[in-house]
Scaffold this active site. Sequence first.
Site, PDB file in Angstrom:
ATOM      1  N   HIS A  66       1.370   6.032   4.594  1.00 45.95           N
ATOM      2  CA  HIS A  66       0.359   6.896   5.210  1.00 45.95           C
ATOM      3  C   HIS A  66      -1.028   6.249   5.346  1.00 45.95           C
ATOM      4  O   HIS A  66      -1.583   6.141   6.442  1.00 45.95           O
ATOM      5  CB  HIS A  66       0.174   8.163   4.361  1.00 45.95           C
TER       6      HIS A  66
HETATM    7  C1  BDR Z   1      -1.107  11.564   1.435  1.00 45.64           C
HETATM    8  O1  BDR Z   1      -0.908  12.130   0.136  1.00 45.64           O
HETATM    9  C2  BDR Z   1      -0.851  11.122  -0.844  1.00 45.64           C
HETATM   10  O2  BDR Z   1       0.254  11.302  -1.673  1.00 45.64           O
HETATM   11  C3  BDR Z   1      -0.851   9.801  -0.130  1.00 45.64           C
HETATM   12  O3  BDR Z   1      -1.602   8.855  -0.848  1.00 45.64           O
HETATM   13  C4  BDR Z   1      -1.460  10.106   1.212  1.00 45.64           C
HETATM   14  O4  BDR Z   1      -2.860   9.948   1.191  1.00 45.64           O
HETATM   15  C5  BDR Z   1       0.121  11.806   2.272  1.00 45.64           C
HETATM   16  O5  BDR Z   1       0.387  13.170   2.395  1.00 45.64           O
END
Ligand code: BDR
Length: 307
Positions: free
Chosen positions: A236
């Site tokens: 992400h």
């Molecule tokens: C986001 O949530 C976190 O677990 C990850 O680092 C990312 O920023 C994805 O939903």
Amino acid sequence: MKPKIILDCDPGHDDAVAMMLAGRTTEIIGVTTVSGNAPLALTTENALLMTELLQLDVPVHAGASRPLIVKPSHAEEAHGKTGLDGPKRPAITREVSSNNAVEFIISTIREQDDIWLVPIGPLTNIALAVAQAPDIVDKVAGVSIMGGSTDLGNVTSKGEFNIWADPDAAAIVFDAGFKDLRMAGLNLTHQLGIDDEVISQLDAIGNKTANFIADLFRFYLNAYKQRTKGDVAPLHDPCAVLAITHPDLIQFQKKNVRVETQGIHTRGMTVIDDREYSHESFNCDVGYSIDRDVSLSVIIDAISTYN
Ligand code: BDR
Ligand code: CA
């Protein structure tokens, strides 16, 4: 010219990779931490660990230890107890520059032109900065967020973790009126997936950073497989960095985006107005597609430049 950024993060496996990428493709003015994937003490320790591993000479400022209104939530199922489970943890000798990330964000934006905010965790610090110093909204170059989704959530069917974990903060940020607000949501980040083949590529590089990130990926991919049965885990947070360093790799559309703070089933939903006849003003460039192959090669090339 590399963009000047403040990386606001909650490391987090993908946050760690975003920091690595930003260390080569941006000028990191500071790293700020927030409660998110793990409690603040751990996300801050993890940020210090990463700056030390990567030998990045940047200050780390600890920020908000809890969301504005809702109860704190963490993402142990994705990132483990420490927030960075997997690799052997090296000893950390670095210390935080302050425990006031919000003040650091405000003063940096007031003192320097062209600062980008890159929040890749819950938006608590950014919302507090906007609430305390509304003048920064016009002063900042822009905000590039990892958060939200045009379709599915990951905590709930519509709620993505960063927005869901502090929806009231997210609403403040989306409503603030930033001239350039970019959103890398789950619909985009799921196109930038890592799998066993990517891990083999990192193993082949063999430097300390590549080995560390390969171990991060092994834990993260395995946790993802167990949780979702998928074989490719979304990377992400680097997408929010790429959105300003390599915007040509991402197709954006201008949209009106609001955050649901009250919904019983839709808390943290990024509500995107897709009506062609809508009179709502555009407040966000939403990412819809990303070139996975080129993006991954940018990330892997960056890893290979470290020790
Ligand atoms: C986001 O949530 C976190 O677990 C990850 O680092 C990312 O920023 C994805 O939903
Ligand atoms: Ca994150």
